[in-house]
Design a protein around this motif. Structure first.
Motif, PDB file in Angstrom:
ATOM      1  N   ARG A   1       0.957  -1.249   0.014  1.00 12.11           N
ATOM      2  CA  ARG A   1      -0.037   0.011  -0.226  1.00 12.11           C
ATOM      3  C   ARG A   1       0.815   1.246  -0.041  1.00 12.11           C
ATOM      4  NH1 ARG A   1      -2.669  -3.774   2.865  1.00 12.11           N
ATOM      5  NH2 ARG A   1      -4.853  -3.838   2.692  1.00 12.11           N
ATOM      6  N   PHE A   2       0.608   2.216  -0.723  1.00 14.35           N
ATOM      7  CA  PHE A   2       1.309   3.522  -0.711  1.00 14.35           C
ATOM      8  C   PHE A   2       0.311   4.776  -0.343  1.00 14.35           C
ATOM      9  CE2 PHE A   2       3.169   0.721  -3.716  1.00 14.35           C
ATOM     10  CZ  PHE A   2       4.326   0.956  -3.579  1.00 14.35           C
ATOM     11  N   SER A   3      -0.614   4.519   0.686  1.00 17.83           N
ATOM     12  CA  SER A   3      -1.334   5.462   1.207  1.00 17.83           C
ATOM     13  C   SER A   3      -1.265   5.433   2.825  1.00 17.83           C
ATOM     14  CB  SER A   3      -2.898   4.877   1.112  1.00 17.83           C
ATOM     15  OG  SER A   3      -3.244   3.749   1.854  1.00 17.83           O
ATOM     16  N   ASN A   4      -1.975   6.428   3.369  1.00 20.19           N
ATOM     17  CA  ASN A   4      -1.821   6.533   4.981  1.00 20.19           C
ATOM     18  C   ASN A   4      -2.535   5.460   5.497  1.00 20.19           C
ATOM     19  OD1 ASN A   4      -0.900   9.240   4.509  1.00 20.19           O
ATOM     20  ND2 ASN A   4      -2.621  10.038   4.588  1.00 20.19           N
ATOM     21  N   ASN A   5      -3.370   4.766   4.919  1.00 23.46           N
ATOM     22  CA  ASN A   5      -3.977   3.423   5.663  1.00 23.46           C
ATOM     23  C   ASN A   5      -3.039   2.062   5.248  1.00 23.46           C
ATOM     24  OD1 ASN A   5      -5.747   1.856   6.912  1.00 23.46           O
ATOM     25  ND2 ASN A   5      -7.087   1.508   5.281  1.00 23.46           N
ATOM     26  N   ASN A   6      -1.681   2.062   5.325  1.00 18.85           N
ATOM     27  CA  ASN A   6      -1.006   1.062   4.898  1.00 18.85           C
ATOM     28  C   ASN A   6      -0.793   0.076   6.060  1.00 18.85           C
ATOM     29  OD1 ASN A   6       0.558   2.626   6.625  1.00 18.85           O
ATOM     30  ND2 ASN A   6       2.389   2.929   5.210  1.00 18.85           N
ATOM     31  N   SER A   7      -1.336   0.380   7.122  1.00 20.69           N
ATOM     32  CA  SER A   7      -1.259  -0.732   8.314  1.00 20.69           C
ATOM     33  C   SER A   7      -2.512  -0.877   8.899  1.00 20.69           C
ATOM     34  CB  SER A   7      -0.291  -0.217   9.248  1.00 20.69           C
ATOM     35  OG  SER A   7       0.910  -0.258   8.800  1.00 20.69           O
ATOM     36  N   PRO A   8      -3.632  -1.512   8.165  1.00 18.62           N
ATOM     37  CA  PRO A   8      -5.117  -1.345   8.636  1.00 18.62           C
ATOM     38  C   PRO A   8      -5.151  -2.493   9.886  1.00 18.62           C
ATOM     39  CG  PRO A   8      -4.820  -3.145   6.746  1.00 18.62           C
ATOM     40  CD  PRO A   8      -3.550  -2.235   6.929  1.00 18.62           C
ATOM     41  N   ASP A   9      -6.161  -2.033  10.746  1.00 17.19           N
ATOM     42  CA  ASP A   9      -6.384  -3.084  11.996  1.00 17.19           C
ATOM     43  C   ASP A   9      -6.551  -4.572  11.649  1.00 17.19           C
ATOM     44  OD1 ASP A   9      -6.037  -0.741  13.604  1.00 17.19           O
ATOM     45  OD2 ASP A   9      -8.308  -0.290  13.659  1.00 17.19           O
ATOM     46  N   PHE A  10      -7.405  -4.676  10.569  1.00 16.45           N
ATOM     47  CA  PHE A  10      -7.627  -6.085  10.189  1.00 16.45           C
ATOM     48  C   PHE A  10      -6.543  -6.395   9.183  1.00 16.45           C
ATOM     49  CE2 PHE A  10      -9.806  -9.176   7.183  1.00 16.45           C
ATOM     50  CZ  PHE A  10      -9.913 -10.187   8.475  1.00 16.45           C
ATOM     51  N   THR A  11      -5.542  -7.258   9.088  1.00 15.43           N
ATOM     52  CA  THR A  11      -4.377  -7.335   8.516  1.00 15.43           C
ATOM     53  C   THR A  11      -4.775  -8.189   7.334  1.00 15.43           C
ATOM     54  OG1 THR A  11      -3.580  -9.321   9.588  1.00 15.43           O
ATOM     55  CG2 THR A  11      -2.975  -7.090  10.488  1.00 15.43           C
ATOM     56  N   ASP A  12      -3.770  -8.401   6.227  1.00 14.66           N
ATOM     57  CA  ASP A  12      -3.966  -9.133   5.036  1.00 14.66           C
ATOM     58  C   ASP A  12      -3.742 -10.325   5.343  1.00 14.66           C
ATOM     59  OD1 ASP A  12      -4.346  -6.913   3.260  1.00 14.66           O
ATOM     60  OD2 ASP A  12      -2.103  -6.803   2.889  1.00 14.66           O
ATOM     61  N   GLU A  13      -2.850 -10.823   6.453  1.00 13.11           N
ATOM     62  CA  GLU A  13      -2.569 -12.139   7.076  1.00 13.11           C
ATOM     63  C   GLU A  13      -3.823 -12.741   7.566  1.00 13.11           C
ATOM     64  OE1 GLU A  13      -0.863  -9.260   7.546  1.00 13.11           O
ATOM     65  OE2 GLU A  13       1.234  -9.909   8.350  1.00 13.11           O
ATOM     66  N   GLU A  14      -4.539 -11.957   8.273  1.00 16.33           N
ATOM     67  CA  GLU A  14      -5.710 -12.496   8.965  1.00 16.33           C
ATOM     68  C   GLU A  14      -6.902 -12.969   7.763  1.00 16.33           C
ATOM     69  OE1 GLU A  14      -6.430 -10.379  13.285  1.00 16.33           O
ATOM     70  OE2 GLU A  14      -6.521  -9.012  11.633  1.00 16.33           O
ATOM     71  N   LEU A  15      -7.015 -11.840   6.833  1.00 15.29           N
ATOM     72  CA  LEU A  15      -8.134 -12.093   5.714  1.00 15.29           C
ATOM     73  C   LEU A  15      -7.793 -13.463   4.984  1.00 15.29           C
ATOM     74  CD1 LEU A  15      -9.400  -9.288   3.401  1.00 15.29           C
ATOM     75  CD2 LEU A  15      -8.920 -11.441   2.410  1.00 15.29           C
ATOM     76  N   LEU A  16      -6.429 -13.661   4.638  1.00 16.83           N
ATOM     77  CA  LEU A  16      -5.945 -14.888   3.913  1.00 16.83           C
ATOM     78  C   LEU A  16      -6.205 -16.205   4.664  1.00 16.83           C
ATOM     79  CD1 LEU A  16      -2.580 -13.616   2.203  1.00 16.83           C
ATOM     80  CD2 LEU A  16      -4.828 -13.956   1.084  1.00 16.83           C
ATOM     81  N   THR A  17      -6.026 -16.047   5.934  1.00 16.01           N
ATOM     82  CA  THR A  17      -6.163 -17.153   6.721  1.00 16.01           C
ATOM     83  C   THR A  17      -7.574 -17.586   6.887  1.00 16.01           C
ATOM     84  OG1 THR A  17      -4.551 -16.467   8.007  1.00 16.01           O
ATOM     85  CG2 THR A  17      -5.778 -17.788   9.265  1.00 16.01           C
ATOM     86  N   ILE A  18      -8.517 -16.695   7.057  1.00 19.12           N
ATOM     87  CA  ILE A  18     -10.050 -16.913   7.242  1.00 19.12           C
ATOM     88  C   ILE A  18     -10.601 -17.542   5.964  1.00 19.12           C
ATOM     89  CG2 ILE A  18     -11.989 -15.532   7.038  1.00 19.12           C
ATOM     90  CD1 ILE A  18     -11.042 -13.776   9.417  1.00 19.12           C
TER      91      ILE A  18
END
Length: 296
Positions: free
Chosen positions: A27-44
């Motif tokens: 990500r190249f935005s201010n929201n480059n570290s969301p609370d719900f992570t990409d790792e969590e999404l892929l796992t689910i």
């Protein structure tokens, strides 16, 4: 629900993500570290599919909201979940590569590769397909005798005696793309091996070049030669039939691999897909989920 498998899968995805996957969705935005992570999404996504047989994104989100909220308290709304998943479409191919490295390779024949393809159907041929037009169009599946709109999944896999083949290469093309054209650039890279395919991969001049320059020998069932007399065909019939039967038996495991993917992930039906990224997630996300069954 197997909690240990959930934890193991999450740790594995975190490791892969930190090593390489994050560079495919940076990500190249201010929201480059969301609370719900990409790792969590892929796992689910993967866990819900392989453990609970949830194949639709909405079903996956509903399951996570009902049973996994203690583990993933920052789970967003369905719309955000779906958008984030599509944004990760480029992550699944390298994730598949990571998973394949950890699959047991006992009995793998690296000198024999199997070729095949299967349709990914977005809608029937009687309708006008409008979804993901960049990578879909109208095609015909001779095996199923079916006209359809969608894409075509091409696969190359190593032969494993008594087991499903070990995938080496997957690609997604328009359904009208000829099977040989889809793998033409890949074949020279296989180097010094026998390649088993169906009649679609039979092209004499190309096969001779591949064998001479790259050591790639392509074996396919015998095609009738246009212009041969009835006497010539009858003379060759017994030998051609035996050869074609032998080739078909060797090629059968990759058909079983595709059938296994359909059974485990419902990969062939893509009627709920609404975008090119969604189709990429549908195909490669399901392949990743299926292969994770071998790893975990």
């Amino acid at each position: 629900m197997d909690i240990l498998k959930l934890i193991a899968l999450y740790c594995y995805i975190c490791e892969c993500y930190n090593k390489e996957l994050r560079w495919h969705c940076e990500r190249f935005s201010n929201n480059n570290s969301p609370d719900f992570t990409d790792e969590e999404l892929l796992t689910i996504y993967i866990f819900s599919m392989i453990e609970e047989e949830k194949y639709k994104v909405k079903s996956i989100h509903s399951y996570a909201k009902r049973y996994l909220l203690d583990w993933f308290p920052k789970l967003p709304s369905y719309q955000t979940f779906n958008n984030r998943l599509n944004r990760l479409s480029s992550v699944f191919p390298p994730l598949i590569a990571y998973l394949l490295k950890d699959v047991d390779r006992t009995g793998v024949r690296f000198d024999i590769s199997l070729l095949d393809s299967m349709p990914i159907i977005t809608c029937s041929g009687k309708r006008s397909g409008k979804v993901a037009s960049q990578i879909t169009d109208k095609g015909y599946c001779s095996t199923k005798k079916l006209h359809y709109y969608g894409a075509k999944l091409h696969g190359i896999a190593f032969h494993r005696k008594g087991k499903l083949p070990l995938p080496e290469y997957f690609s997604l093309t328009k359904s009208s793309e000829h099977d040989l054209n889809a793998v033409r650039e890949i074949l020279p890279q296989l180097k010094n091996r026998a390649v088993i395919g169906d009649k679609a991969y039979s092209k004499k001049d190309l096969n001779e070049i591949l064998e001479k320059e790259h050591g790639v020998c392509i074996y396919t069932p015998i095609k009738l030669v246009k212009g041969d007399s009835i006497q010539t065909r009858q003379f060759k019939y017994a030998a051609d039939k035996l050869f074609s039967t032998a080739v078909s038996k060797l090629r059968q495991p990759i058909e079983s691999l595709f059938n296994w993917l359909i059974e485990k992930t419902d990969i062939q039906r893509a009627s709920k897909v609404r975008s090119a990224k969604g189709l990429t997630v549908h195909v490669f996300g399901r392949i990743a989920a299926a292969i994770s069954l071998w790893v975990f």
